[in-house]
Scaffold this motif. Structure first.
Motif, PDB file in Angstrom:
ATOM      1  N   ARG A 192      25.044  35.274-151.724  1.00 41.41           N
ATOM      2  CA  ARG A 192      24.909  35.628-150.307  1.00 41.41           C
ATOM      3  C   ARG A 192      23.656  34.975-149.724  1.00 41.41           C
ATOM      4  NH1 ARG A 192      27.743  38.841-148.907  1.00 41.41           N
ATOM      5  NH2 ARG A 192      27.771  40.202-150.725  1.00 41.41           N
ATOM      6  N   LEU A 193      22.578  35.038-150.480  1.00 40.08           N
ATOM      7  CA  LEU A 193      21.317  34.437-150.050  1.00 40.08           C
ATOM      8  C   LEU A 193      21.469  32.927-149.863  1.00 40.08           C
ATOM      9  CD1 LEU A 193      18.281  34.833-149.490  1.00 40.08           C
ATOM     10  CD2 LEU A 193      17.909  34.491-151.931  1.00 40.08           C
ATOM     11  N   ALA A 194      22.140  32.274-150.800  1.00 35.42           N
ATOM     12  CA  ALA A 194      22.341  30.821-150.693  1.00 35.42           C
ATOM     13  C   ALA A 194      23.126  30.479-149.427  1.00 35.42           C
ATOM     14  CB  ALA A 194      23.060  30.303-151.933  1.00 35.42           C
ATOM     15  N   ALA A 203      23.120  28.501-143.786  1.00 32.29           N
ATOM     16  CA  ALA A 203      23.425  28.773-142.382  1.00 32.29           C
ATOM     17  C   ALA A 203      22.180  28.655-141.502  1.00 32.29           C
ATOM     18  CB  ALA A 203      24.036  30.163-142.241  1.00 32.29           C
ATOM     19  N   LEU A 204      21.048  29.014-142.055  1.00 30.08           N
ATOM     20  CA  LEU A 204      19.792  28.934-141.314  1.00 30.08           C
ATOM     21  C   LEU A 204      19.178  27.536-141.352  1.00 30.08           C
ATOM     22  CD1 LEU A 204      18.244  32.313-142.503  1.00 30.08           C
ATOM     23  CD2 LEU A 204      19.102  31.781-140.205  1.00 30.08           C
ATOM     24  N   GLY A 205      19.762  26.652-142.164  1.00 30.53           N
ATOM     25  CA  GLY A 205      19.264  25.282-142.256  1.00 30.53           C
ATOM     26  C   GLY A 205      17.923  25.176-142.958  1.00 30.53           C
ATOM     27  N   ALA A 264      13.073  23.246-150.360  1.00 30.16           N
ATOM     28  CA  ALA A 264      11.752  23.658-150.835  1.00 30.16           C
ATOM     29  C   ALA A 264      11.229  24.909-150.129  1.00 30.16           C
ATOM     30  CB  ALA A 264      10.761  22.519-150.659  1.00 30.16           C
ATOM     31  N   ALA A 265      12.019  25.483-149.221  1.00 31.02           N
ATOM     32  CA  ALA A 265      11.571  26.684-148.500  1.00 31.02           C
ATOM     33  C   ALA A 265      11.357  27.835-149.477  1.00 31.02           C
ATOM     34  CB  ALA A 265      12.599  27.079-147.452  1.00 31.02           C
TER      35      ALA A 265
END
Length: 105
Positions: free
Chosen positions: A50-52, A57-59, A63-64
């Protein structure tokens, strides 16, 4: 409860807080309280999946630094979120960080 968890996360040093949820009612509740939320596929087998999806989706860049806080952690300390982010930022080879509390009597 998810709104409470998001509010705790907002008290951390995180640049942004977004809830990734598999049900439209959760997303609606978050948005009603001014919390960013992303609707994800309910068929994901794990929260990591889900996180991935939410990160994509958030782009977010590969490396974030992303700290995954579960929606059933209303008492999470913002400093613990910061510590996880700091651990990830200090070790370029780290891909995950797990928060743990010592067990006390």
């Amino acid at each position: 409860m998810v709104v409470r968890v998001a509010r705790q996360a907002e008290r951390s040093s995180a640049a942004d807080v977004t809830v990734a949820a598999d049900h439209p009612d959760i997303v609606a509740a978050c948005r009603e309280h001014g919390i960013a939320a992303v609707l994800t596929d309910p068929a994901h087998p794990t929260g990591s999946d889900r996180l991935a999806e939410a990160c994509a989706a958030l782009g977010l860049a590969d490396a974030a630094i992303v700290v995954n806080v579960q929606g059933d952690e209303p008492l999470i300390e913002p400093s613990l979120i910061d510590a996880c982010a700091r651990a990830l930022g200090e070790d370029a080879t780290a891909v995950a960080s797990t928060a743990a509390y010592p067990i006390r009597d």
